[in-house]
Design a protein around this motif. Sequence first.
Motif, PDB file in Angstrom:
ATOM      1  N   SER A   1       0.820  -1.199   0.000  1.00 29.14           N
ATOM      2  CA  SER A   1       0.000   0.000   0.000  1.00 29.14           C
ATOM      3  C   SER A   1       0.858   1.254   0.000  1.00 29.14           C
ATOM      4  CB  SER A   1      -0.885   0.021   1.235  1.00 29.14           C
ATOM      5  OG  SER A   1      -0.089   0.202   2.373  1.00 29.14           O
ATOM      6  N   ARG A   2       2.136   1.112   0.385  1.00 27.10           N
ATOM      7  CA  ARG A   2       2.967   2.303   0.474  1.00 27.10           C
ATOM      8  C   ARG A   2       3.439   2.680  -0.910  1.00 27.10           C
ATOM      9  NH1 ARG A   2       7.472   2.149   3.529  1.00 27.10           N
ATOM     10  NH2 ARG A   2       7.206   4.335   3.931  1.00 27.10           N
TER      11      ARG A   2
ATOM     12  N   TYR B   1       0.720  10.541  -2.917  1.00 24.04           N
ATOM     13  CA  TYR B   1      -0.691  10.394  -3.336  1.00 24.04           C
ATOM     14  C   TYR B   1      -1.060  11.540  -4.280  1.00 24.04           C
ATOM     15  CZ  TYR B   1      -5.765  10.916  -2.995  1.00 24.04           C
ATOM     16  OH  TYR B   1      -7.089  11.102  -3.298  1.00 24.04           O
ATOM     17  N   TYR B   2      -0.579  12.749  -3.958  1.00 22.03           N
ATOM     18  CA  TYR B   2      -0.615  13.840  -4.930  1.00 22.03           C
ATOM     19  C   TYR B   2       0.723  14.562  -4.885  1.00 22.03           C
ATOM     20  CZ  TYR B   2      -1.953  16.803  -0.905  1.00 22.03           C
ATOM     21  OH  TYR B   2      -1.996  17.435   0.316  1.00 22.03           O
ATOM     22  N   ASP B   3       0.943  15.410  -5.861  1.00 20.45           N
ATOM     23  CA  ASP B   3       2.221  16.077  -6.070  1.00 20.45           C
ATOM     24  C   ASP B   3       2.945  16.474  -4.769  1.00 20.45           C
ATOM     25  OD1 ASP B   3       4.338  17.536  -6.937  1.00 20.45           O
ATOM     26  OD2 ASP B   3       3.161  19.237  -7.688  1.00 20.45           O
ATOM     27  N   PRO B   4       4.014  15.745  -4.407  1.00 27.54           N
ATOM     28  CA  PRO B   4       4.710  16.058  -3.154  1.00 27.54           C
ATOM     29  C   PRO B   4       5.347  17.452  -3.144  1.00 27.54           C
ATOM     30  CG  PRO B   4       5.423  13.938  -4.028  1.00 27.54           C
ATOM     31  CD  PRO B   4       4.595  14.576  -5.093  1.00 27.54           C
TER      32      PRO B   4
ATOM     33  N   MET C   1     -10.791   2.542  -4.337  1.00 25.90           N
ATOM     34  CA  MET C   1     -10.970   1.340  -5.158  1.00 25.90           C
ATOM     35  C   MET C   1      -9.668   0.958  -5.853  1.00 25.90           C
ATOM     36  SD  MET C   1     -14.752   1.765  -6.691  1.00 25.90           S
ATOM     37  CE  MET C   1     -14.813   0.195  -7.511  1.00 25.90           C
ATOM     38  N   GLU C   2      -8.807   1.945  -6.040  1.00 27.11           N
ATOM     39  CA  GLU C   2      -7.515   1.689  -6.691  1.00 27.11           C
ATOM     40  C   GLU C   2      -6.503   1.120  -5.719  1.00 27.11           C
ATOM     41  OE1 GLU C   2      -5.434   4.946  -8.863  1.00 27.11           O
ATOM     42  OE2 GLU C   2      -7.504   5.611  -9.170  1.00 27.11           O
ATOM     43  N   ASN C   3      -6.490   1.658  -4.515  1.00 25.79           N
ATOM     44  CA  ASN C   3      -5.442   1.290  -3.560  1.00 25.79           C
ATOM     45  C   ASN C   3      -6.036   1.105  -2.164  1.00 25.79           C
ATOM     46  OD1 ASN C   3      -3.096   0.938  -2.160  1.00 25.79           O
ATOM     47  ND2 ASN C   3      -2.090   2.798  -2.862  1.00 25.79           N
ATOM     48  N   PRO C   4      -6.846   0.046  -2.001  1.00 27.09           N
ATOM     49  CA  PRO C   4      -7.548  -0.116  -0.719  1.00 27.09           C
ATOM     50  C   PRO C   4      -6.625  -0.231   0.486  1.00 27.09           C
ATOM     51  CG  PRO C   4      -7.873  -2.030  -2.167  1.00 27.09           C
ATOM     52  CD  PRO C   4      -7.180  -0.991  -2.987  1.00 27.09           C
ATOM     53  N   SER C   5      -5.476  -0.925   0.305  1.00 26.44           N
ATOM     54  CA  SER C   5      -4.656  -1.159   1.506  1.00 26.44           C
ATOM     55  C   SER C   5      -4.034   0.122   2.054  1.00 26.44           C
ATOM     56  CB  SER C   5      -3.598  -2.226   1.253  1.00 26.44           C
ATOM     57  OG  SER C   5      -2.974  -1.982   0.038  1.00 26.44           O
ATOM     58  N   SER C   6      -3.888   1.155   1.211  1.00 20.50           N
ATOM     59  CA  SER C   6      -3.322   2.397   1.747  1.00 20.50           C
ATOM     60  C   SER C   6      -4.267   3.016   2.782  1.00 20.50           C
ATOM     61  CB  SER C   6      -3.023   3.400   0.628  1.00 20.50           C
ATOM     62  OG  SER C   6      -4.218   3.825   0.027  1.00 20.50           O
TER      63      SER C   6
ATOM     64  N   SER D   1     -18.113   3.916   0.742  1.00 16.87           N
ATOM     65  CA  SER D   1     -16.763   3.700   0.195  1.00 16.87           C
ATOM     66  C   SER D   1     -15.884   3.111   1.287  1.00 16.87           C
ATOM     67  CB  SER D   1     -16.159   5.038  -0.247  1.00 16.87           C
ATOM     68  OG  SER D   1     -15.992   5.884   0.877  1.00 16.87           O
ATOM     69  N   LEU D   2     -14.773   2.507   0.859  1.00 18.51           N
ATOM     70  CA  LEU D   2     -13.846   1.969   1.855  1.00 18.51           C
ATOM     71  C   LEU D   2     -13.247   3.118   2.671  1.00 18.51           C
ATOM     72  CD1 LEU D   2     -12.425  -0.594   2.954  1.00 18.51           C
ATOM     73  CD2 LEU D   2     -10.511   0.037   1.487  1.00 18.51           C
TER      74      LEU D   2
END
Length: 439
Positions: free
Chosen positions: A70-71, A135-138, A191-196, A249-250
């Motif tokens: 997830s990372r 996740y977005y532009d750092p 939905m793309e990255n549930p474990s994060s 949603s998750l």
Amino acid sequence: MSQLKQMSHLDNIPSTPGKFKMEKSSPYINRLRVHSSLAKLTFWSFIFLGVILFFFFRSPSSNPLPSDPSRRSLRTFNWGGPAFEKRIRSSARVRARNGISVLVTGAAGFVGTHVSAALKRRGDGVLGLDNFNDYYDPSLKRARQALLERSGIFIVEGDINDMALLRKLFEVVSFTHVMHLAAQAGVRYAMENPSSYVHSNIAGLVSLLEVCKNANPQPAIVWASSSSVYGLNTKVPFSEKDRTDQPASLYAATKKAGEEIAHTYNHIYGLSLTGLRFFTVYGPWGRPDMAYFFFTRDILKGKTIPIFEAANHGTVARDFTYIDDIVKGCLGALDTAQKSTGSGGKKKGPAQLRVYNLGNTSPVPVSDLVSILERHLKVKAKRHILKLPRNGDVPFTHANISLAQRELGYKPTTDLQTGLKKFVRWYLSYYSGGKKAAG
Ligand SMILES: O=C(O)[C@H]1O[C@H](OP(=O)(O)OP(=O)(O)OC[C@H]2O[C@@H](n3ccc(=O)[nH]c3=O)[C@H](O)[C@@H]2O)[C@H](O)[C@@H](O)[C@@H]1O
């Protein structure tokens, strides 16, 4: 085979040199052999120990982050040492009379940056923590960090799952409060990255609460829940008393789980916990994954923007809430938070447990949001109307804020028109090269 040999060799090493038995060959030669193998062993043991110590001191972080898919960026963070502790102490130093010292997690995030700056302006002590994930532009997070640095706020680079780091921070500073804003945000990305979401919003929350409950004194904790916990609730406006057991949603499910976890830590350990249900927060220095932000970018680029509508051409609306109002709500929550009652992992009495809506109480259709942006940007949007996808979105949100009004003194004052004007001004200044100046 060779392993067996090695083991048998080790069996022959005396535990006490003087007790080594000599056989066959002369006692003198044997003693020499024993001494030379002892010297070799000692020599190699020192080398081995040296290598271990070198790596230990070089990387003081005992970051136990698991190899978790997830990372997004697998990074370890370096922390520790006297200079590091000095920076922490100085950043967290309280300057106002009756000021508080606050650990702000997610300090390089949108809400985290604004809350940290507001606390510092009042003379409170602030230490930030952020893992600067992508996740977005750092680079936007780095720009927020630079902004905070200029007002004397240090952001420690680390993850809330790193309990050794959290313990260290509490060892150096007795934080009176924690403003916990670090999270995996975004409804559709789940939905793309549930474990994060599980990693940050559940595991991360638990690590933080574990360290807080063991701290002495325990801090009071204010943390970000979400309007999304109301899920498929149809009763409007949403009140804290309404059901929140139908997450869509998750992301919403992990925030709801957070509220339950908060209940547990309050119940068992006496931690004072306040959850704030934010309603679609927007404003300068905002999150590029949110609709108002990427609509602005795409309108300016002449790109078509997807606007969702509900079933039967129904309106999709949000109770958009301006960042300055949210900041006031966060400060109100911190200022009214009672002390935790436990210490060192033991509860001493009942503690405060609260949940508040922080919204604007006036939902606006997404199509109106686009019209406001068109006016401020002086560019016509290319609209593409789409059916609301089944990916966790809900058709509308609307906050009842009377509880926050009564107990936190929360009173939002910025309407969407005014708030978006301020956002657009910032956006144009930030992305037209004035990144450093955009304030
Ligand atoms: O209130 C909250 O608790 C949540 O608010 C936002 O979630 P959301 O309200 O879905 O915000 P956006 O993703 O910016 O969407 C705003 C509106 O635009 C609509 N939208 C979004 C994306 C798109 O391409 N088109 C579109 O019409 C959505 O349906 C929604 O009504 C945040 O992203 C969450 O992190 C936060 O927890």
